[in-house]
Scaffold this motif. Structure first.
Motif: not given
Length: 258
Positions: A1-3, A171-172, A174-181, A219-222
Motif C-alpha cells: 500500500m502506498q503512503l 503513515w504508521l 499504513v505500515l502496520g503500527f498502532e499508536v500507543d500515545g 510519538l510512540v507506536a507499536r
C-alpha cells in the motif's frame, strides 16, 4: 500500500547543510534547552520498556538519547559526516536485519530527512512484531512552529519540515503500527537562557492551556504482531460404523428359539 503524499511546501531537501546547521544549533543554549526537555519527556517512557535491542537514529551527531533505556544491547546510527554514533550509514538503507529491533528511536530524523517515506519504511522494517518506534520531532502547531513562518524561517534549527503527529500516525498505520500515545514539551521560545527566563511564564501557560502543542513531541507506536489462524482440516472425514441397536431381552429370546 502506498503512503499518503507529502505536503508540497518550499523545502530544499537536497541541501546537505540543513542537517549540519541543525546539529550545530543543538550545541547552542536554545538547542541544549530543547534537548533537556526531550530527554525528560523520553526518559520516563524509556525506563518502562522491555526487550533486548534498542537503536537510535539521528539526523546529525549522536546525542545519547537512549541513556535511560534498560535494554541490554544498544547502538546508534547517523549519516555520513557526523560523529557521536557507533554506525554511520544512509538512513534510507539501514544496516539492520528485518524484525531484529525491539525499540527504535528517530530523533528529528523526519524533520530533516531527504526521503522521509523511505526512512520510515526502513525503520519499521527492522522492528520486530510487538516492538516499538518512538519519533521525536517539531510540532508545526506550536509557538515555535508558528513563529518560524513570520520571523525565523531561515534560522538553522527551524528550516526543516515539521510534521503533525496526526500525519505521522496515518503513515504508521499504513505500515502496520498502532499508536500507543503522544507526549509534548518545551512550550517556551527557543532563545538564550536569559531570554527564556524573561518568558518563563510561557512554559507554565503552555503545559496548562495547550499541553499537546509543545514545540517538540514524542510519538510512540507499536508494531502489530501477526495472528495465527487455524486452517480447516483437508482430511476426508471417515464415516462412522453404523450400529443397529438390539434390545437385550429380545436378543436372548431369539437365542432360545434357535
Amino acid at each position: 500500500m502506498q503512503l499518503p503524499p507529502l505536503n508540497r511546501i518550499s523545502y530544499h531537501a537536497s541541501s546537505p547543510e540543513l542537517g549540519r546547521n541543525f546539529d550545530n544549533w543543538l550545541d547552542s543554549e536554545p538547542g541544549q534547552a530543547l534537548l533537556a526537555a526531550e530527554r525528560a519527556m523520553l526518559g520516563e517512557w524509556l525506563r518502562s520498556q522491555a526487550g533486548q535491542r534498542a537503536v537510535a537514529l539521528y539526523s546529525g551527531s549522536g546525542r545519547d538519547m537512549l541513556a535511560e533505556s534498560p535494554l541490554p544491547w544498544q547502538t546508534s546510527i547517523s549519516t555520513q559526516g557526523f560523529g557521536g554514533t557507533r554506525v554511520r550509514a544512509r538512513l534510507e538503507l539501514l544496516p539492520l536485519a528485518k524484525a531484529s529491533v525491539d525499540l527504535l528511536l528517530l530523533h528529528h530524523v523526519m524533520d530533516f530527512s531527504h526521503d522521509p517515506h523511505q526512512v520510515l519504511r526502513e525503520a519499521t522494517r527492522s522492528i520486530a512484531p510487538g516492538g516499538k518506534v518512538a519519533i521525536i520531532g517539531f510540532h508545526p502547531i506550536s509557538l515555535m512552529g508558528l513563529a518560524r513562518w513570520f520571523f525565523w524561517r531561515n534560522r538553522p534549527g527551524w528550516s526543516g519540515r515539521f510534521y503533525r503527529p496526526n500525519r505521522l500516525t496515518d503513515w504508521l498505520q499504513v505500515l502496520g503500527f498502532e499508536v500507543d500515545g503522544m507526549a509534548s514539551g518545551f512550550y517556551t521560545m527557543p532563545l538564550s537562557d536569559r531570554g527564556r527566563e524573561r518568558l518563563g511564564l510561557l512554559e507554565w501557560l503552555g503545559s496548562l492551556l495547550w499541553p499537546r502543542h509543545g514545540n517538540a513531541y514524542l510519538l510512540v507506536a507499536r508494531k502489530r504482531a501477526g495472528m495465527a489462524k487455524l486452517l480447516p482440516s483437508r482430511q476426508h472425514k471417515v464415516p462412522r460404523n453404523t450400529v443397529v441397536p438390539v434390545p437385550v431381552a429380545r436378543w436372548g429370546q431369539q437365542n432360545k428359539e434357535s
